[in-house]
Motif scaffolding. Structure first.
Motif, PDB file in Angstrom:
ATOM      1  N   LEU B  59       0.779  -1.214   0.039  1.00 25.39           N
ATOM      2  CA  LEU B  59       0.086  -0.041   0.077  1.00 25.39           C
ATOM      3  C   LEU B  59       0.882   1.168   0.257  1.00 25.39           C
ATOM      4  O   LEU B  59       0.625   2.198  -0.661  1.00 25.39           O
ATOM      5  N   SER B  60       1.901   1.295   0.848  1.00 24.99           N
ATOM      6  CA  SER B  60       2.720   2.281   0.912  1.00 24.99           C
ATOM      7  C   SER B  60       3.615   2.617  -0.375  1.00 24.99           C
ATOM      8  O   SER B  60       3.923   3.588  -0.794  1.00 24.99           O
ATOM      9  N   GLU B  61       3.567   1.669  -1.085  1.00 25.39           N
ATOM     10  CA  GLU B  61       4.253   1.729  -2.547  1.00 25.39           C
ATOM     11  C   GLU B  61       3.311   2.777  -3.524  1.00 25.39           C
ATOM     12  O   GLU B  61       3.919   3.194  -4.211  1.00 25.39           O
ATOM     13  N   ARG B  62       2.022   2.696  -2.994  1.00 25.08           N
ATOM     14  CA  ARG B  62       1.164   3.330  -3.927  1.00 25.08           C
ATOM     15  C   ARG B  62       0.966   4.778  -3.498  1.00 25.08           C
ATOM     16  O   ARG B  62      -0.038   5.207  -3.828  1.00 25.08           O
ATOM     17  N   ILE B  63       1.791   5.222  -2.259  1.00 27.40           N
ATOM     18  CA  ILE B  63       1.509   6.607  -1.830  1.00 27.40           C
ATOM     19  C   ILE B  63       1.938   7.512  -3.098  1.00 27.40           C
ATOM     20  O   ILE B  63       1.532   8.348  -3.444  1.00 27.40           O
ATOM     21  N   CYS B  64       3.231   6.894  -3.715  1.00 22.24           N
ATOM     22  CA  CYS B  64       3.679   7.839  -4.919  1.00 22.24           C
ATOM     23  C   CYS B  64       4.287   6.882  -5.778  1.00 22.24           C
ATOM     24  O   CYS B  64       4.963   5.959  -5.603  1.00 22.24           O
ATOM     25  N   GLY B  65       3.769   6.810  -7.171  1.00 25.05           N
ATOM     26  CA  GLY B  65       4.117   5.939  -8.125  1.00 25.05           C
ATOM     27  C   GLY B  65       5.632   6.247  -8.578  1.00 25.05           C
ATOM     28  O   GLY B  65       6.185   5.373  -9.229  1.00 25.05           O
ATOM     29  N   CYS B  67       8.250   7.908  -6.897  1.00 32.14           N
ATOM     30  CA  CYS B  67       9.292   7.257  -5.698  1.00 32.14           C
ATOM     31  C   CYS B  67       8.644   6.227  -4.887  1.00 32.14           C
ATOM     32  O   CYS B  67       8.151   6.210  -3.779  1.00 32.14           O
ATOM     33  N   ASN B  68       8.476   5.051  -5.489  1.00 35.06           N
ATOM     34  CA  ASN B  68       7.899   3.817  -4.987  1.00 35.06           C
ATOM     35  C   ASN B  68       8.636   3.062  -4.416  1.00 35.06           C
ATOM     36  O   ASN B  68       8.343   2.131  -3.736  1.00 35.06           O
ATOM     37  N   PHE B  69       9.844   3.569  -3.968  1.00 33.88           N
ATOM     38  CA  PHE B  69      10.890   2.619  -3.284  1.00 33.88           C
ATOM     39  C   PHE B  69      10.859   3.367  -1.855  1.00 33.88           C
ATOM     40  O   PHE B  69      11.193   2.482  -0.765  1.00 33.88           O
ATOM     41  N   CYS B  70      10.954   4.703  -1.595  1.00 34.10           N
ATOM     42  CA  CYS B  70      11.343   5.584  -0.599  1.00 34.10           C
ATOM     43  C   CYS B  70      10.252   5.224   0.397  1.00 34.10           C
ATOM     44  O   CYS B  70      10.342   5.099   1.502  1.00 34.10           O
ATOM     45  N   HIS B  71       8.913   5.201  -0.017  1.00 39.04           N
ATOM     46  CA  HIS B  71       7.794   5.211   1.250  1.00 39.04           C
ATOM     47  C   HIS B  71       7.840   3.523   1.731  1.00 39.04           C
ATOM     48  O   HIS B  71       7.940   3.499   2.945  1.00 39.04           O
ATOM     49  N   PRO B  72       7.959   2.445   1.010  1.00 39.01           N
ATOM     50  CA  PRO B  72       7.925   1.201   1.575  1.00 39.01           C
ATOM     51  C   PRO B  72       9.182   1.049   2.359  1.00 39.01           C
ATOM     52  O   PRO B  72       9.186   0.447   3.719  1.00 39.01           O
ATOM     53  N   ALA B  73      10.341   1.629   2.026  1.00 37.99           N
ATOM     54  CA  ALA B  73      11.672   1.389   2.618  1.00 37.99           C
ATOM     55  C   ALA B  73      11.593   2.118   4.108  1.00 37.99           C
ATOM     56  O   ALA B  73      11.991   1.831   5.062  1.00 37.99           O
ATOM     57  N   CYS B  74      10.928   3.568   3.949  1.00 37.82           N
ATOM     58  CA  CYS B  74      10.863   3.992   5.260  1.00 37.82           C
ATOM     59  C   CYS B  74      10.068   3.527   5.936  1.00 37.82           C
ATOM     60  O   CYS B  74      10.175   3.364   7.318  1.00 37.82           O
ATOM     61  N   LEU B  75       8.862   2.910   5.595  1.00 37.43           N
ATOM     62  CA  LEU B  75       7.933   2.140   6.676  1.00 37.43           C
ATOM     63  C   LEU B  75       8.645   0.841   7.283  1.00 37.43           C
ATOM     64  O   LEU B  75       8.524   0.607   8.318  1.00 37.43           O
ATOM     65  N   GLN B  98      18.695  -0.333  -5.059  1.00 37.87           N
ATOM     66  CA  GLN B  98      17.308   0.007  -5.314  1.00 37.87           C
ATOM     67  C   GLN B  98      16.954   1.452  -5.258  1.00 37.87           C
ATOM     68  O   GLN B  98      16.424   2.294  -6.270  1.00 37.87           O
ATOM     69  N   GLY B  99      17.376   1.927  -4.197  1.00 37.37           N
ATOM     70  CA  GLY B  99      17.255   3.342  -3.764  1.00 37.37           C
ATOM     71  C   GLY B  99      17.882   4.465  -4.791  1.00 37.37           C
ATOM     72  O   GLY B  99      17.227   5.367  -5.404  1.00 37.37           O
ATOM     73  N   GLU B 100      19.112   4.057  -5.211  1.00 40.39           N
ATOM     74  CA  GLU B 100      19.756   4.739  -6.137  1.00 40.39           C
ATOM     75  C   GLU B 100      19.154   4.656  -7.599  1.00 40.39           C
ATOM     76  O   GLU B 100      19.302   5.651  -8.211  1.00 40.39           O
ATOM     77  N   LEU B 101      18.811   3.336  -7.835  1.00 43.49           N
ATOM     78  CA  LEU B 101      18.391   3.474  -9.341  1.00 43.49           C
ATOM     79  C   LEU B 101      17.138   4.257  -9.269  1.00 43.49           C
ATOM     80  O   LEU B 101      16.778   4.920 -10.332  1.00 43.49           O
ATOM     81  N   GLU B 102      16.273   4.608  -8.485  1.00 41.28           N
ATOM     82  CA  GLU B 102      15.146   5.090  -8.204  1.00 41.28           C
ATOM     83  C   GLU B 102      15.509   6.668  -8.337  1.00 41.28           C
ATOM     84  O   GLU B 102      14.681   7.290  -9.128  1.00 41.28           O
ATOM     85  N   ARG B 103      16.425   7.080  -7.655  1.00 43.31           N
ATOM     86  CA  ARG B 103      16.807   8.433  -7.756  1.00 43.31           C
ATOM     87  C   ARG B 103      17.229   8.838  -9.045  1.00 43.31           C
ATOM     88  O   ARG B 103      16.703   9.677  -9.726  1.00 43.31           O
ATOM     89  N   ILE B 104      17.822   7.878  -9.880  1.00 45.85           N
ATOM     90  CA  ILE B 104      18.374   8.030 -11.217  1.00 45.85           C
ATOM     91  C   ILE B 104      17.143   8.358 -12.212  1.00 45.85           C
ATOM     92  O   ILE B 104      16.836   9.295 -12.802  1.00 45.85           O
ATOM     93  N   HIS B 105      16.152   7.395 -11.957  1.00 48.05           N
ATOM     94  CA  HIS B 105      14.900   7.507 -12.835  1.00 48.05           C
ATOM     95  C   HIS B 105      14.095   8.804 -12.485  1.00 48.05           C
ATOM     96  O   HIS B 105      13.509   9.459 -13.359  1.00 48.05           O
ATOM     97  N   SER B 106      13.899   8.773 -10.961  1.00 44.98           N
ATOM     98  CA  SER B 106      13.062  10.288 -10.803  1.00 44.98           C
ATOM     99  C   SER B 106      13.687  11.393 -11.190  1.00 44.98           C
ATOM    100  O   SER B 106      13.084  12.400 -11.512  1.00 44.98           O
ATOM    101  N   PRO B 313      14.209  10.931  -3.548  1.00 45.45           N
ATOM    102  CA  PRO B 313      14.547  11.742  -4.379  1.00 45.45           C
ATOM    103  C   PRO B 313      14.127  13.268  -4.429  1.00 45.45           C
ATOM    104  O   PRO B 313      14.853  14.026  -4.711  1.00 45.45           O
ATOM    105  N   ARG B 314      13.150  13.348  -3.675  1.00 46.08           N
ATOM    106  CA  ARG B 314      12.554  14.860  -3.603  1.00 46.08           C
ATOM    107  C   ARG B 314      12.750  15.342  -2.169  1.00 46.08           C
ATOM    108  O   ARG B 314      12.524  16.496  -1.891  1.00 46.08           O
ATOM    109  N   GLY B 315      13.442  14.532  -1.283  1.00 48.00           N
ATOM    110  CA  GLY B 315      13.953  15.082   0.125  1.00 48.00           C
ATOM    111  C   GLY B 315      13.590  14.149   1.012  1.00 48.00           C
ATOM    112  O   GLY B 315      13.256  12.771   0.878  1.00 48.00           O
ATOM    113  N   GLU B 316      13.561  14.416   2.158  1.00 51.02           N
ATOM    114  CA  GLU B 316      13.561  13.614   3.580  1.00 51.02           C
ATOM    115  C   GLU B 316      12.138  13.142   3.480  1.00 51.02           C
ATOM    116  O   GLU B 316      11.274  14.115   3.726  1.00 51.02           O
TER     117      GLU B 316
END
Lengths: 143, 404
Positions: B59-65, B67-75, B98-106, B313-316
């Motif tokens: 579910l937390s993956e779908r907070i934002c499509g 940056c869909n790694f940062c929310h589940p990772a944080c949870l 995974q987090g850095e791949l996401e940063r590149i794509h974002s 990618p967008r901040g903390e």
């Protein structure tokens, strides 16, 4: 089939009714060079009054329900709805939430809808959905 | 004469619904108001009333499509801390990759959107074409292009196999080559420089006062990065340094141009981090507890609370989680996404700017939501409707005017 099918270019108006952006970025990915549907004349337009297809993403939150309805009414006939993503079809992972009015068919009953399931669907699936919508519109025109 | 311009909440392209109200004097913006809630889906409520903690990851993956790694990772980080679950070291490295791949794509996605907002659509298409390479790698190692479903309490669900590594390295080489071209296109192009230099300035003091996060605050010269200040996962091994624009140009202005510099340099930094992680990744398990039923029971019995911080990618990004023994769901769950904080910085950025600058300045904080469809201008009791196309045209017109 394809050259004949695309003699009429579809213009799509994209509405985000509270989606997570996953489907939205896949719609843009379908337009950009890898998938490139713009070569068929399919493009996003800035106003529902110019559109043949309305692409809805998202489960329709309470704030967006009347806007979704108004956009549908503003689009000229013949028109079809393309529902991109599972949440527009059934609520998806957000079903049972207190702030949802969706899915789309509940907000706009009786509209001609084409569904693209997936969370999010791949760009290929979105393109297939647009082609289905085109075939329908072509049929309407013949009548 | 003052008049009000409401923007949103419906808009085409890649944007979420939000409403902005601008008060204008001629072309000059004198006040900005933000009205959110159009995108409220009650995710925290679902996590506390319907889903068990494992379902809440997806579910937390779908907070934002995006940056869909940062929310589940944080949870996951918060729940792991509250329930005392340790994950294997290899899993921590895979999470970093995974987090850095996401940063590149974002960041590449953002660069394309920014180019579009300036009316430079060929650059949008070029950047999105370049971005497809990282999407291919995400699909290769995760099985899906966008939502990854990779993280799990106590590890990750899928390993990075040996046959994946050469492909990832090839992608990194491709980006190293593409970086020079991208930097030239974005930083030396006359059009982009004119439309972004000295536009939407966020001064150092203002950035600190508003508690801005991510590339937005770093572009104002504040060295703030969770990966540097409070390293999580395997980040302590990488010595990440917060990137500020003076590393490239020698000065910090805090304008839109500086935010482009920061994001471009962060793509380069991510490439270096992935390279190092691939070389140093230790062998071993990837999941502490493979049986999900056992895991759910362990979390159900746990008692405690935790706050996790993650550099998205967008901040903390901050997640607060409270677990109560015998309670099936998360007892409390609070998410604070980075855009929520960054949106406030629109006000100091947009004051005294022109209408044509709204799209690029609003996009410059990389909002997970943005604007521009139906703009109604009420001037002398006569309503004029501006669509996104009109705004876009205004923006393009300004570019041409400046080029003359």
């Amino acid at each position: 089939m394809i050259p004949k099918a695309f003699k009429r270019a579809l213009w799509v108006f994209h509405v985000n009714s509270g989606s997570c952006n996953g489907c939205d970025i896949e719609i843009i990915a379908a337009l950009t060079p890898r998938y490139d549907v713009e070569r068929f004349g399919i493009r996003l337009v800035g106003s529902p009054r110019h559109a043949d297809v309305i692409a809805f993403t998202g489960p329709v939150t309470s704030d967006m329900a009347d806007k979704v309805k108004r956009i549908y009414e503003q689009t000229p006939d013949p028109k079809v709805i393309l529902v991109v993503g599972s949440c527009g079809i059934s609520g998806g992972v957000f079903h049972e939430s207190y702030h949802l009015e969706g899915p789309i068919e509940k907000i706009i009953p009786g509209a001609k809808c084409f569904y693209v399931p997936g969370c999010p669907p791949r760009p290929e699936a979105i393109i297939q959905g647009v082609i289905k919508a085109w075939e329908f519109l072509e049929g309407v025109e013949k009548k | 004469m003052k008049y009000e311009v409401p923007i949103g909440p419906i808009h085409p392209a890649l944007k979420e619904p939000i409403m902005l109200k601008f008060t204008l004097e001629g072309e000059r913006i004198v006040d900005v108001d933000v009205i959110a809630s159009q995108n409220h889906r009650g995710i925290e409520w679902i996590g506390m009333n319907r889903n068990n903690p494992v379902q809440s990851i997806y579910l937390s993956e779908r907070i934002c499509g995006i940056c869909n790694f940062c929310h589940p990772a944080c949870l996951v980080m918060a729940v792991e801390e509250a329930a005392g679950i340790e994950s294997p070291e290899r899993a921590e490295y895979i999470r970093v990759i995974q987090g850095e791949l996401e940063r590149i794509h974002s960041h590449l996605l953002w660069a394309g959107v920014a180019a579009h907002e300036l009316g430079f659509d060929s650059l949008l298409h070029y950047v999105w074409m370049v971005r497809e390479k990282v999407m291919d790698i995400l699909e290769l190692i995760n099985g899906n292009r966008v939502t990854k479903a990779i993280i799990m309490y106590g590890g990750v669900r899928r390993d990075i196999k040996d046959e994946h590594i050469p492909k990832i390295k090839r992608m990194l080489d491709y980006y190293k080559q593409a970086f020079g071209k991208l930097a030239k296109l974005f930083l030396e192009d006359k059009t982009i420089k004119m439309r972004t230099r000295e536009i939407g300035i966020l001064p150092y003091e203002e950035a600190i006062k508003l508690a801005t996060v991510g590339p937005t605050v770093r572009a104002s010269g504040v060295k703030k990065d969770v990966r540097q200040d409070m390293p999580y996962f395997a980040y302590p091994d990488f010595e990440v340094k917060a990137i500020t624009p003076d590393m490239l140009t020698g000065e910090t202005i805090g304008d839109t141009y500086d935010r482009i510099i920061v994001r471009l340099l962060e793509v380069k930094q991510s490439i270096e981090i992935i390279e190092q992680a691939l070389d140093e990744m230790p062998p071993g398990d990837i999941l502490a507890e493979p049986k999900i039923i056992k895991l759910i029971n362990q979390i159900k019995k746990a008692e405690g609370e935790a706050v996790a911080r993650y550099e998205a990618p967008r901040g903390e990004d901050i997640h607060y989680v409270k677990l109560k023994s015998g309670f099936e769901y998360l007892y409390a769950w609070k998410v604070r996404a980075p855009t929520y904080i960054n949106i406030l910085s629109w006000r100091p950025m947009l004051l005294d700017m022109q209408i044509a600058d709204i799209p690029i300045v609003a996009a410059s904080i990389d909002p997970c939501l943005s604007c521009t469809n139906r703009v109604v201008i009420v001037r002398n009791n006569k309503e004029e409707i501006l669509t996104a196309d009109d705004l876009h045209r205004l923006s393009v017109k300004k570019t041409r005017r400046l080029l003359r």
